[in-house]
Design a protein around this motif. Structure first.
Motif, mmCIF file in Angstrom:
data_model
loop_
_atom_site.group_PDB
_atom_site.id
_atom_site.type_symbol
_atom_site.label_atom_id
_atom_site.label_comp_id
_atom_site.label_asym_id
_atom_site.label_seq_id
_atom_site.Cartn_x
_atom_site.Cartn_y
_atom_site.Cartn_z
ATOM 1 N N SER A 7 4.095 4.840 -6.070
ATOM 2 C CA SER A 7 5.019 5.605 -6.910
ATOM 3 C C SER A 7 6.426 5.725 -6.333
ATOM 4 C CB SER A 7 4.452 7.006 -7.169
ATOM 5 O OG SER A 7 4.321 7.717 -5.951
ATOM 6 N N GLU A 8 6.564 5.559 -5.012
ATOM 7 C CA GLU A 8 7.875 5.780 -4.385
ATOM 8 C C GLU A 8 8.634 4.450 -4.225
ATOM 9 O OE1 GLU A 8 8.964 8.934 -3.855
ATOM 10 O OE2 GLU A 8 7.056 9.312 -4.883
ATOM 11 N N PRO A 9 9.981 4.516 -4.106
ATOM 12 C CA PRO A 9 10.763 3.279 -3.941
ATOM 13 C C PRO A 9 10.347 2.517 -2.677
ATOM 14 C CG PRO A 9 12.199 5.183 -4.317
ATOM 15 C CD PRO A 9 10.812 5.724 -4.118
ATOM 16 N N ARG A 10 10.250 1.190 -2.799
ATOM 17 C CA ARG A 10 9.876 0.366 -1.639
ATOM 18 C C ARG A 10 11.133 -0.141 -0.952
ATOM 19 N NH1 ARG A 10 5.222 1.474 0.200
ATOM 20 N NH2 ARG A 10 5.981 0.000 1.740
ATOM 21 N N PRO A 11 11.389 0.310 0.262
ATOM 22 C CA PRO A 11 12.626 -0.117 0.944
ATOM 23 C C PRO A 11 12.713 -1.633 1.110
ATOM 24 C CG PRO A 11 11.131 1.086 2.443
ATOM 25 C CD PRO A 11 10.581 1.237 1.069
ATOM 26 N N GLU A 12 11.546 -2.306 1.338
ATOM 27 C CA GLU A 12 11.603 -3.752 1.612
ATOM 28 C C GLU A 12 11.749 -4.566 0.336
ATOM 29 O OE1 GLU A 12 8.826 -1.879 1.167
ATOM 30 O OE2 GLU A 12 7.216 -2.798 2.348
ATOM 31 N N TYR A 13 11.659 -3.912 -0.826
ATOM 32 C CA TYR A 13 11.826 -4.620 -2.096
ATOM 33 C C TYR A 13 12.954 -3.958 -2.921
ATOM 34 C CZ TYR A 13 7.493 -7.130 -0.995
ATOM 35 O OH TYR A 13 6.552 -7.923 -0.388
ATOM 36 N N HIS A 14 14.116 -3.791 -2.311
ATOM 37 C CA HIS A 14 15.314 -3.262 -2.990
ATOM 38 C C HIS A 14 15.032 -1.947 -3.685
ATOM 39 C CE1 HIS A 14 16.962 -7.180 -2.166
ATOM 40 N NE2 HIS A 14 16.106 -7.784 -2.987
ATOM 41 N N GLY A 15 14.132 -1.128 -3.152
ATOM 42 C CA GLY A 15 13.900 0.195 -3.722
ATOM 43 C C GLY A 15 13.132 0.214 -5.029
ATOM 44 N N ILE A 16 12.458 -0.879 -5.411
ATOM 45 C CA ILE A 16 11.703 -0.813 -6.662
ATOM 46 C C ILE A 16 10.456 0.056 -6.466
ATOM 47 C CG2 ILE A 16 12.499 -3.060 -7.516
ATOM 48 C CD1 ILE A 16 9.683 -4.134 -6.946
#
Ligand SMILES: *Cc1c(COP(=O)(O)O)cnc(C)c1O
Length: 426
Positions: A240-249
């Motif tokens: 559910s939270e933004p993924r830092p390693e994938y541009h925050g998706i």
């Protein structure tokens, strides 16, 4: 003409596969390569950013494995699947996607012995705490719930006893608690039981067993049912939270009803690394082509052997859900009407020593620790797979000292009965 939905046998042979676009090869080729060339720099960037799907590196995905994934997802009725190196790797990847250190999950006490070990010891070292419950009294699952519970884990047909689980009753408890139900469907295979139809949110398999079916390859798979809302209350931050390693998706927001499968691949497989060899994927795919034929014959043979054992004077009891009068027969008729599978246990009047004698004297049955092979297999769990457990745990897991487990293979049933007969006399 209205479009027909393909049946189980058709999907077993065709789902996910097409003739190779370059060579026309009809069987799925083994793409025995570590890595895949990008079309150009933009293509590379979009693959790494999860903006488009494609092959990068076999640790994360491979075209042979992709056919296997699509096929098992189709057979189980899921939205997507992720193939991994073993059944145990599937469990690690599932829980690593769901749990934070300090979290809990509830698991049926009656499980594959290796899963009991994995949950009790290895998972504890990751800070993931298992709470055991009893499938014979489903209220124990409800009572075991706490605010830290993140998932419930059961087997559809449970190892080693071949007992049938009331999946719908436990799914209802999971749904009410807002946690996913994970079902290990290894012993049933989707030919006998499709847990997603009964409320499972995630299905895992050891492909090593009936799906591969020939005792030649270790593998595992995770199937996403696409049914669970991972972003509802922030309990599953990986999704559910933004993924830092994938541009925050955010994976749930971006991938919807196959977000769990994506997370298992781009976080679990990528970072933990238990990739399935494409060669094993090829062998397992070949096995799956005959899944329905094999599992029907396995089940029919098992029923014949169980019936014969239940009349034998050296045998104290037979637990096979396919026998009328068995404690689990009604559950088997509801969940597994085509047969109760190939794995079951029986008890010898002579206890521990008689168990050792039987496994030492069989000739056609192989004495080893596996199930779901074309060959018939026998084991005395108390001295092998469940030997690490104390006597109380053994009994709770259905592996008491007098218990023998069979995985009935595809040989002629008359030969199997003759072999057990001579070994019981010896
Ligand atoms: C064998 C098995 C596993 C573990 O699978 P591996 O492929 O051996 O890692 C998990 N669950 C069940 C029910 C099994 O029979």
């Amino acid at each position: 003409m209205t479009e027909r939905l393909p049946g189980f046998s058709t999907l077993s042979i065709h789902a996910g596969a097409q003739p190779d676009p370059t060579t026309g090869a009809r069987a799925t080729p083994i793409y025995q390569t570590t890595s895949f060339v990008f079309n150009d720099a933009d293509h590379a960037a979009s693959l790494f950013g999860l903006q488009s799907f494609g092959n990068i590196y076999t640790r994360i995905g491979n075209p042979t494995n992709a056919v296997l994934e699509e096929r098992v997802a189709a057979l189980e009725g899921g939205t997507a699947a992720v193939a991994v190196a073993s059944g145990h790797a599937a469990q690690v990847v599932v829980f690593q996607t769901l749990l934070q250190p300090g979290d809990e999950f509830i698991a049926a006490r009656r499980l594959y012995g290796g899963s009991i070990n994995q949950f009790s010891h290895a998972f504890k070292s990751f800070g993931w705490n298992v709470v055991w419950a009893d499938t014979d009294d489903v209220s124990t699952f409800e009572k075991a719930l706490t605010p830290k519970t993140k998932a419930i884990f059961i087997e559809s047909i449970a190892n080693p006893g071949g007992t049938v689980t009331d999946i719908e009753a436990i799914a209802a408890i999971a749904r009410k608690a807002g946690v996913p139900l994970i079902v290990d469907n290894t012993l049933a295979s989707p030919y006998l039981i499709k847990p997603i139809d009964h409320g499972a949110d995630i299905v895992v398999h050891s492909l090593t067993k009936f799906l591969g079916g020939h005792g030649n390859s270790i593998g595992g798979i995770i199937v996403d049912a696409g049914t669970f809302d991972w972003s509802r209350d922030g309990r599953y931050p990986a999704l559910s939270e933004p993924r830092p390693e994938y541009h925050g998706i955010k994976l749930q927001e971006t991938f919807g009803n196959f977000a769990f499968a994506i997370a298992a691949r781009v976080l679990g497989l990528r970072d933990l690394g238990p990739a399935l060899s494409p060669f094993n994927a090829f062998l397992i795919l070949t096995g799956i082509e005959t899944l329905g034929l094999r599992v029907q014959r396995h089940s029919d043979n098992a029923k014949a052997v169980a019936e014969w054992l239940s009349t034998h004077p050296a045998v104290a009891w037979v637990n096979y859900a396919g026998l009328p009068g068995d404690r689990y027969h009604n559950l088997a008729r509801k969940y597994s009407p085509k047969g109760a599978g190939a794995v079951f246990t029986f008890g010898l009047k002579g206890g521990y020593d008689a168990g050792i004698s039987l496994v030492s004297n069989v000739k056609l049955f192989s004495h080893l620790a596996n199930v779901g092979d074309t060959r018939s297999l026998i084991i005395h769990p108390a001295s092998t797979t469940h030997s690490q457990l104390n006597d109380a745990q053994k009994a709770q897991a259905g592996a008491g000292v007098d218990v023998v487990r069979l995985s009935v293979g595809l040989e002629d049933k008359e030969d199997l009965i003759a072999d057990l007969d001579q070994a019981l006399k010896a």
